[in-house]
Design a protein around this motif. Sequence first.
Motif, mmCIF file in Angstrom:
data_model
loop_
_atom_site.group_PDB
_atom_site.id
_atom_site.type_symbol
_atom_site.label_atom_id
_atom_site.label_comp_id
_atom_site.label_asym_id
_atom_site.label_seq_id
_atom_site.Cartn_x
_atom_site.Cartn_y
_atom_site.Cartn_z
ATOM 1 N N LEU A 418 0.821 -1.209 0.000
ATOM 2 C CA LEU A 418 0.000 0.000 0.000
ATOM 3 C C LEU A 418 0.859 1.265 0.000
ATOM 4 O O LEU A 418 0.573 2.219 -0.712
ATOM 5 C CB LEU A 418 -0.853 -0.037 1.274
ATOM 6 N N HIS A 419 1.910 1.244 0.805
ATOM 7 C CA HIS A 419 2.672 2.480 1.008
ATOM 8 C C HIS A 419 3.872 2.647 0.081
ATOM 9 O O HIS A 419 4.620 3.618 0.231
ATOM 10 C CB HIS A 419 3.089 2.591 2.481
ATOM 11 N N CYS A 420 4.055 1.707 -0.851
ATOM 12 C CA CYS A 420 5.171 1.926 -1.785
ATOM 13 C C CYS A 420 4.669 2.321 -3.164
ATOM 14 O O CYS A 420 5.454 2.488 -4.086
ATOM 15 C CB CYS A 420 6.079 0.685 -1.855
ATOM 16 N N ARG A 421 3.354 2.537 -3.276
ATOM 17 C CA ARG A 421 2.803 2.855 -4.604
ATOM 18 C C ARG A 421 3.387 4.148 -5.173
ATOM 19 O O ARG A 421 3.605 4.265 -6.372
ATOM 20 C CB ARG A 421 1.279 2.944 -4.535
ATOM 21 N N TRP A 422 3.670 5.126 -4.280
ATOM 22 C CA TRP A 422 4.170 6.432 -4.750
ATOM 23 C C TRP A 422 5.496 6.314 -5.491
ATOM 24 O O TRP A 422 5.823 7.137 -6.326
ATOM 25 C CB TRP A 422 4.338 7.399 -3.573
ATOM 26 N N MET A 423 6.263 5.258 -5.160
ATOM 27 C CA MET A 423 7.586 5.130 -5.785
ATOM 28 C C MET A 423 7.465 4.894 -7.287
ATOM 29 O O MET A 423 8.360 5.228 -8.053
ATOM 30 C CB MET A 423 8.338 3.945 -5.192
ATOM 31 N N GLY A 424 6.336 4.284 -7.669
ATOM 32 C CA GLY A 424 6.102 4.027 -9.090
ATOM 33 C C GLY A 424 7.120 3.071 -9.695
ATOM 34 O O GLY A 424 7.346 3.091 -10.899
ATOM 35 N N VAL A 425 7.771 2.251 -8.860
ATOM 36 C CA VAL A 425 8.755 1.326 -9.433
ATOM 37 C C VAL A 425 8.074 -0.008 -9.728
ATOM 38 O O VAL A 425 7.194 -0.447 -8.982
ATOM 39 C CB VAL A 425 9.971 1.072 -8.499
ATOM 40 N N LYS A 426 8.480 -0.632 -10.811
ATOM 41 C CA LYS A 426 7.927 -1.937 -11.165
ATOM 42 C C LYS A 426 8.632 -2.975 -10.306
ATOM 43 O O LYS A 426 9.858 -3.055 -10.317
ATOM 44 C CB LYS A 426 8.206 -2.226 -12.636
ATOM 45 N N THR A 427 7.845 -3.756 -9.580
ATOM 46 C CA THR A 427 8.487 -4.790 -8.778
ATOM 47 C C THR A 427 8.595 -6.065 -9.614
ATOM 48 O O THR A 427 7.808 -6.986 -9.462
ATOM 49 C CB THR A 427 7.697 -5.053 -7.474
ATOM 50 N N GLU A 428 9.594 -6.061 -10.503
ATOM 51 C CA GLU A 428 9.773 -7.238 -11.360
ATOM 52 C C GLU A 428 10.505 -8.346 -10.623
ATOM 53 O O GLU A 428 10.408 -9.518 -10.946
ATOM 54 C CB GLU A 428 10.544 -6.848 -12.615
ATOM 55 N N ARG A 429 11.273 -7.933 -9.617
ATOM 56 C CA ARG A 429 12.045 -8.895 -8.827
ATOM 57 C C ARG A 429 12.246 -8.254 -7.461
ATOM 58 O O ARG A 429 12.551 -7.067 -7.374
ATOM 59 C CB ARG A 429 13.390 -9.121 -9.506
ATOM 60 N N ILE A 430 12.030 -9.031 -6.418
ATOM 61 C CA ILE A 430 12.255 -8.494 -5.074
ATOM 62 C C ILE A 430 13.461 -9.198 -4.473
ATOM 63 O O ILE A 430 13.550 -10.432 -4.476
ATOM 64 C CB ILE A 430 11.011 -8.714 -4.184
ATOM 65 N N LEU A 431 14.397 -8.410 -3.978
ATOM 66 C CA LEU A 431 15.543 -8.973 -3.269
ATOM 67 C C LEU A 431 15.234 -8.879 -1.795
ATOM 68 O O LEU A 431 14.986 -7.798 -1.273
ATOM 69 C CB LEU A 431 16.800 -8.173 -3.608
ATOM 70 N N LEU A 432 15.228 -10.014 -1.128
ATOM 71 C CA LEU A 432 14.839 -10.048 0.278
ATOM 72 C C LEU A 432 16.075 -10.253 1.144
ATOM 73 O O LEU A 432 16.894 -11.130 0.866
ATOM 74 C CB LEU A 432 13.863 -11.219 0.460
ATOM 75 N N THR A 433 16.210 -9.448 2.191
ATOM 76 C CA THR A 433 17.365 -9.591 3.075
ATOM 77 C C THR A 433 16.940 -9.399 4.528
ATOM 78 O O THR A 433 15.778 -9.119 4.814
ATOM 79 C CB THR A 433 18.476 -8.581 2.688
ATOM 80 N N GLY A 434 17.896 -9.553 5.450
ATOM 81 C CA GLY A 434 17.601 -9.399 6.873
ATOM 82 C C GLY A 434 17.295 -10.737 7.501
ATOM 83 O O GLY A 434 17.003 -11.723 6.797
ATOM 84 N N GLY A 435 17.359 -10.767 8.847
ATOM 85 C CA GLY A 435 17.223 -12.018 9.587
ATOM 86 C C GLY A 435 16.040 -12.873 9.153
ATOM 87 O O GLY A 435 16.182 -14.066 8.869
ATOM 88 N N ALA A 436 14.858 -12.277 9.037
ATOM 89 C CA ALA A 436 13.653 -13.054 8.768
ATOM 90 C C ALA A 436 13.544 -13.502 7.314
ATOM 91 O O ALA A 436 12.652 -14.287 6.967
ATOM 92 C CB ALA A 436 12.423 -12.240 9.152
ATOM 93 N N SER A 437 14.446 -13.024 6.445
ATOM 94 C CA SER A 437 14.287 -13.325 5.023
ATOM 95 C C SER A 437 14.542 -14.798 4.711
ATOM 96 O O SER A 437 14.116 -15.305 3.680
ATOM 97 C CB SER A 437 15.222 -12.450 4.193
ATOM 98 N N ARG A 438 15.249 -15.492 5.605
ATOM 99 C CA ARG A 438 15.530 -16.931 5.378
ATOM 100 C C ARG A 438 14.271 -17.786 5.496
ATOM 101 O O ARG A 438 14.230 -18.924 5.054
ATOM 102 C CB ARG A 438 16.547 -17.457 6.401
ATOM 103 N N ASN A 439 13.266 -17.252 6.176
ATOM 104 C CA ASN A 439 12.036 -18.003 6.431
ATOM 105 C C ASN A 439 11.214 -18.106 5.132
ATOM 106 O O ASN A 439 10.778 -17.112 4.561
ATOM 107 C CB ASN A 439 11.265 -17.250 7.528
#
Length: 521
Positions: A418-439
């Motif tokens: 909801l809150h990233c719509r303003w960025m107008g970036v196409k989410t063609e690929r998401i890179l996930l990082t941080g402790g919880a990203s392994r889950n």
Amino acid sequence: MAIVLGLDSSTQSLSALLLDTAAGAVLADESVNFGNDLAHYNAPSGFIPGGANGEVHADPRMWLDALDLVFAKLVASSAPLGRVEAISVSGQQHGTVYLGAEFSDRLDVLDPQQSLAKQIAPVLTRKTSPIWMDTSTGRECREIAAAAGGNDEVCARSGSVAVERFSGPQIRLFFIHEADDYARTEVIHLVSSFIASIVAGRSVAIDYGDGAGMNLMNLASLNWDPVLLDATAPGLREKLPPLAPSRAIAGDVSRYFAEKYGVSRNARVIIGTGDNPSSLVGMGATAPGQVVISLGTSDTLFAAMPGPKTDPAGYGHVFGNPAGGYMSLICFRNGSLAREALRDEHKLTWEDFDRKALSTTPPGNNGRHMLPFYGPEITPRLDLDAPVLVGDDDFTSGKDKPALVRAMLEGQFLNMRLHCRWMGVKTERILLTGGASRNNGIARTVADIFQAPVERLAVPNSAALGAALRAADGLGENLEELYLHFCKPDAGSRIDADPAAAEPYDKALTLFEATLEKFIS
Ligand code: XUL
């Protein structure tokens, strides 16, 4: 090609990552957890609990003890510190450290026989440091916005409206409530520039990545903004370090680290940056075209951007991209701490978040949903101390645990979408990082909600990795080439979106937004 060290002073821990860029190898990976390893600071999650009126501070002596400890651990693991050619730093953003006139002289003569904390404590003019979780400066934000000509003006100048956790409003609160201590403050550092100063043995510059998180830097001129300085506190210009590009060299490592821990006397220190700009580097995402979601104490979503573009709703931010240009960022305060709070409240395990809950409940959770906030949230700005549950009795009473887990995760990522719509970036690929990203359960939820494939990298601590890569960049190495070695997606960990989840999540987004609106005043 060189041996480089990255340090990441984050909310809950301090990590050190040593790389050999010629071999494409990680030589050492050590970390100090503030709550476990420095328990006597009584900061189990890295900050002093129980602050009144939204105040969240941490003890800078704890960060210094962690620095000594992490170097001791590197020595104990026989890390080749004598061959280090460059060091750089990543730090939790926005937090400020207040130091008196003797700071620079003290840095010059640090005694390896004594601890850093003991030697720096006497020059702190504010005993504790406000950090990014602090929400106590609502009044100061309004005052700064009014004095600068309104929040649109603050945003046009600095890339963000006046934000409670940002350094400028925090500095104003200090000036108003502790005017004498403010007056005797000679220099105000960010966490990243403070740690870099200690490592370099001299007071160093703030980079454009972290500097933009202060409500004080002009995004166009990349200098301190006179209107914002005046709106914040008197005499502030003289108390701020200079601003500099992220690859600026601060000098050689301090004698303290050379003598005490055997760090090469010729190791160069590259100035620090914030943990999010650092992660942009650590994920190999400094060129526009990919979106990074970082799941840590805070969850953040960020991306390199071709030019500065600001969020009309006022939640998003523009920071300097360490590789040049800009990045956009949105920060969610209820990240890991909220996931942990739900786990503890309902006696769950991470296994429940991984497969169990998600295999017995459908995407969209049959309409059951949650505003997943266990404390004040900043995106959107909401003062809740417990999640809001909407659904049948089994769900709202907490009996249906799988539905709770799904609702927590869906709530977090629907809120992000909801809150990233303003960025107008196409989410063609998401890179996930941080402790919880392994889950995998979490990664699957992200992929399905954003309807984009999720990839994770082999080195999980992207902020520390970014610091190490920036150190190499400061020596003149090519970042794009380093990305090929260190920022490779872990092929086996890719999760593709399930197209069948698209429609349930469009519906879920509408429901979630409607509930959210009821709570936003
Ligand atoms: C970003 C933010 C947090 C901190 C701590 O604006 O406040 O992500 O950098 O990680």
